[in-house]
Design an enzyme around this catalytic site. Structure first.
Site: not given
Length: 301
Positions: A64-65, A210, A140, A268
């Site tokens: 998602d990044h 994140d 993370h 996010h």
């Protein structure tokens, strides 16, 4: 500084929302920060010129990044890009892109430079006369960095009245604004502080992708102009944070308060929550100047 939010949700794309991607304008540098799916569509939607993007910063290699990056790299080729493109990201980002280019026989016609990151300490990864970018190590599930963007120090402000009263030639004004003293022909020196005022403060933006709650970054982001901090969960799901490597809106606000930042931008969000306004409500109980990222929203600092 101007921040364009292209996507600000976690996990999978939806019809009306996109995963993480931002464009930050710093003194006419357009920096792309993360590149989730749909990034190039959002660039077009918001009329951001592709060719102005020369530096891309990827926080980590979760989809998602980063899943929008190969499409953007390929589109640059089809658009006949000639200028070099610099990509900064975790070790492995080069293989992540070049394997796909190889298998699709889509090698770029423009120079593609990868800057792979491995350090767990802050390091300057870009600097010129306009801006500096430093990594912010994050906690993370995989290796992950945030990024601190800082304007270069501004010129001092000329005290025109003082300069004219002391017969300083206009040819010296630029060097005086750069901080130099003025030396007369007779050797007399007029100190710079007599001829100038303090410059406007430089602005700064901290992007914290994140990460679980971690106070180690507080010193590095102290008093930044704006902080973007992930807020995947509400307080009711705090028990999920350590396992997933994410933060709540309240935890993001706690970091903002301890770092004494000027404003906090949340993003996010987990798609389990229907209305993101509750994130702002929870964060404001700790840090008042809190704002919500929203796809398509623009912040000016």
């Amino acid at each position: 500084m101007k921040l364009h939010i292209l996507g600000c949700y976690s996990a999978t794309p939806r019809i009306l929302i996109n995963p993480t991607s931002q464009v930050l304008d710093v003194n006419n540098h357009l920096f792309l920060i993360d590149c989730g799916e749909g990034t190039q569509v959002e660039l077009r939607r918001h009329k951001i010129k592709f060719f102005r993007i020369k530096h891309i910063f990827i926080s980590h290699l979760h989809g998602d990044h980063v899943y929008g990056l190969i499409g953007l790299v390929s589109s640059f080729k089809m658009l006949k890009r000639e200028a070099p493109l610099h990509i900064y990201g975790p070790k492995g980002i080069k293989d992540f892109i070049t394997v796909q280019l190889k298998l699709s026989n889509s090698w770029t016609d423009y120079p593609l430079h990868f800057h792979e990151l491995t350090s767990k300490e802050p390091e300057v990864i870009f600097e010129d006369e306009k801006a500096r970018v430093t990594t912010i190590p994050l906690q993370h599930r995989i290796y992950c960095n945030g990024f601190l963007f800082e304007e270069a120090p501004k010129d001092r402000k000329l005290n025109l009245g003082a300069a004219l009263n002391m017969d300083v030639p206009k040819a010296y004004f630029n060097s005086i604004k750069k901080g130099k003293d003025y030396k007369r022909d007779d050797g007399t020196i007029i100190p710079n502080e007599v001829l100038t005022f303090e410059p406007d403060p430089s602005k700064s933006y901290a992007f914290c992708s994140d990460t679980k709650y971690d106070e180690e970054k507080v010193i590095q982001i102290k008093k930044v102009t704006a902080l973007y901090h992930e807020s995947t969960f509400l307080d009711s799901h705090e028990h999920l944070c350590d396992f997933t490597g994410h933060s709540t809106a309240k935890q993001a606000a706690m970091i903002a308060k301890k770092a004494e930042v000027k404003q906090l931008i949340l993003g996010h969000y987990s798609t389990r929550y229907a209305d993101p306004t509750v994130f702002k409500e929870e964060a404001k109980t700790i840090f008042e100047n809190t704002h919500l990222a929203k796809d398509g929203k623009v912040f000016e600092f």
